[in-house]
Every structure is written in structure tokens, then in C-alpha cells.
Design a protein around this motif. Structure first.
Motif, PDB file in Angstrom:
ATOM      1  N   LYS A 132      31.699 -14.446  54.930  1.00  0.00           N
ATOM      2  CA  LYS A 132      31.137 -13.095  54.926  1.00  0.00           C
ATOM      3  C   LYS A 132      31.773 -12.248  53.821  1.00  0.00           C
ATOM      4  O   LYS A 132      31.085 -11.530  53.090  1.00  0.00           O
ATOM      5  CB  LYS A 132      31.371 -12.442  56.298  1.00  0.00           C
ATOM      6  N   SER A 133      33.092 -12.357  53.684  1.00  0.00           N
ATOM      7  CA  SER A 133      33.817 -11.591  52.671  1.00  0.00           C
ATOM      8  C   SER A 133      33.405 -12.008  51.261  1.00  0.00           C
ATOM      9  O   SER A 133      33.295 -11.164  50.360  1.00  0.00           O
ATOM     10  CB  SER A 133      35.331 -11.789  52.845  1.00  0.00           C
ATOM     11  N   LEU A 134      33.144 -13.293  51.055  1.00  0.00           N
ATOM     12  CA  LEU A 134      32.695 -13.781  49.750  1.00  0.00           C
ATOM     13  C   LEU A 134      31.349 -13.162  49.386  1.00  0.00           C
ATOM     14  O   LEU A 134      31.160 -12.690  48.254  1.00  0.00           O
ATOM     15  CB  LEU A 134      32.588 -15.311  49.772  1.00  0.00           C
ATOM     16  N   ARG A 135      30.425 -13.147  50.334  1.00  0.00           N
ATOM     17  CA  ARG A 135      29.107 -12.542  50.077  1.00  0.00           C
ATOM     18  C   ARG A 135      29.253 -11.056  49.750  1.00  0.00           C
ATOM     19  O   ARG A 135      28.617 -10.549  48.812  1.00  0.00           O
ATOM     20  CB  ARG A 135      28.186 -12.734  51.284  1.00  0.00           C
ATOM     21  N   GLN A 136      30.100 -10.368  50.513  1.00  0.00           N
ATOM     22  CA  GLN A 136      30.325  -8.946  50.274  1.00  0.00           C
ATOM     23  C   GLN A 136      30.870  -8.705  48.868  1.00  0.00           C
ATOM     24  O   GLN A 136      30.428  -7.782  48.166  1.00  0.00           O
ATOM     25  CB  GLN A 136      31.314  -8.388  51.305  1.00  0.00           C
ATOM     26  N   GLU A 137      31.801  -9.544  48.461  1.00  0.00           N
ATOM     27  CA  GLU A 137      32.432  -9.346  47.151  1.00  0.00           C
ATOM     28  C   GLU A 137      31.446  -9.600  46.012  1.00  0.00           C
ATOM     29  O   GLU A 137      31.437  -8.871  45.016  1.00  0.00           O
ATOM     30  CB  GLU A 137      33.656 -10.249  47.018  1.00  0.00           C
TER      31      GLU A 137
END
Length: 210
Positions: A132-137
Motif C-alpha cells: 500500500k505504501s509503495l502505491r502511495q509513494e
């Protein structure tokens, strides 16, 4: 009598094996929790390093921008800043502060203590959080790039240096291509960073369920 003794010995061995298996599982969980905590600490340091570089970049921009005319070949190392230069400086500093805030949220969201709860659930949660954090970044970096383009062209038009869509000039096209290449490289580095840590957590999960 012999049959009774055999039953008693079997029960004793079963209890001993159960105790040993329980101890082994507890030791494995403890080791994997420590590894998980260590991986999270490494991630937190990476984010803190990005924030440090951004803050140094802000400071250098503030210090160098008034003397940029001299560095570009104009006479005299005098303090001078134009309205356009001030506008660019404020824009860069504002964007850097937004990016710093974005990564600071990530820093404070990482809990480096040994995780509580059932280890399997903790590891699955960490893997999901990283994806999820990768997509957000990626979304955030792309949005910042688009925002920079809009602000840059809007500022250019406001200062009378050309209309918003007047980009088909060699210097402007080269700058856009350089920015796209830089953004793509940074996204690649971030994907590599995330995949490495996702792989680590997946490896811990595989060790636990094996």
C-alpha cells in the motif's frame, strides 16, 4: 504391567516432545520478531535519510539562489534576487516541505519495537502495508512531478516568458525529458527498496509457516 509402563513412557515422551516443540516455536517467533523489528528500523533510517537530504537541499537553495546570477556568469558576487527568482525559490521550498511532511508521516508510522500479536498476522499486515505504501509513494511522486510542471509553466506565463503550452523549444524539452528521467529513476529506486523489504518479510513468513 509392561503394557502400563509402555503407556506411561509414551505419555512422558509425548509431553517432553510437546514442551520442546513449544519452546522451539517460541524461540523461532522471538527470532523472527527481532528480524522484523530490525528490518523496520532499517526502513525508518532510509526515510530519515531522505528527509535529511531534502532539508539540506532547501538550505542550499535558500543560500545559493540570491547569488545564482553570479554563478551563471554575471558580474559581482552581490546579493540579488529578482521577483521571478523569489517566486521560484518559494515554490521549490514549499514543494520540498510538502515532500518532507510526506516522508515524516511515514517515519512516525513505523513502529520499530518488537511487534506484538500472532507473528503470522503481523507479517501479513506488514507485507500489505508495504504494498500500500509503495502505491502511495508512486502516486505522490507522479503528482509532485505534474504539479512542478504546472507551476513551472504557470510561473513562466505569469512572468511573460511564454505561454503555458509553449514548450516546444529545445531547452524546455530537454528539461522535461531530464525531469522525467530523474523521476523514473527515483521511482525505480523506491520500487527496489520496497520489494527488498517485502521479500524480507515474505521470507520470515515462509520460515514461520514452514
Amino acid at each position: 504391567m509392561e503394557l502400563e509402563d509402555l503407556k506411561n513412557n509414551w505419555r512422558k515422551e509425548s509431553k517432553e516432545n510437546l514442551v520442546l516443540n513449544t519452546q522451539s516455536m517460541e524461540q523461532l517467533q522471538s527470532i523472527l520478531k527481532e528480524k522484523t523489528s530490525s528490518t523496520l528500523k532499517g526502513m525508518k533510517k532510509k526515510y530519515e535519510r531522505i528527509i535529511t537530504f531534502l532539508l539540506i537541499g532547501i538550505l542550499l537553495n535558500v543560500l545559493i539562489n540570491p547569488f545564482l546570477h553570479f554563478l551563471l556568469g554575471d558580474e559581482g558576487p552581490a546579493f540579488r534576487i529578482t521577483f521571478g527568482g523569489l517566486l521560484s525559490l518559494i515554490t521549490i521550498v514549499a514543494i520540498c516541505i510538502i515532500v518532507v511532511f510526506f516522508y515524516w508521516i511515514k517515519v512516525i508510522s513505523i513502529k520499530t519495537e518488537s511487534p506484538d500479536g500472532e507473528l503470522k498476522s503481523v507479517l501479513i499486515k506488514q507485507i500489505n502495508n508495504l504494498n500500500k505504501s509503495l502505491r502511495q509513494e508512486i502516486y505522490f511522486i507522479t503528482a509532485i512531478f505534474i504539479f512542478l510542471f504546472i507551476i513551472g509553466r504557470g510561473t513562466s506565463q505569469y512572468l511573460g516568458n511564454g505561454s503555458f503550452w509553449d514548450i516546444f523549444h529545445q531547452d524546455i524539452l530537454l528539461a522535461i525529458l531530464a525531469a522525467i528521467a530523474l523521476m523514473s529513476f527515483y521511482i525505480y529506486k523506491r520500487i527496489t527498496f520496497y520489494r527488498k523489504n517485502i521479500y524480507e518479510f515474505q521470507k520470515y513468513l515462509d520460515e514461520f509457516v514452514a
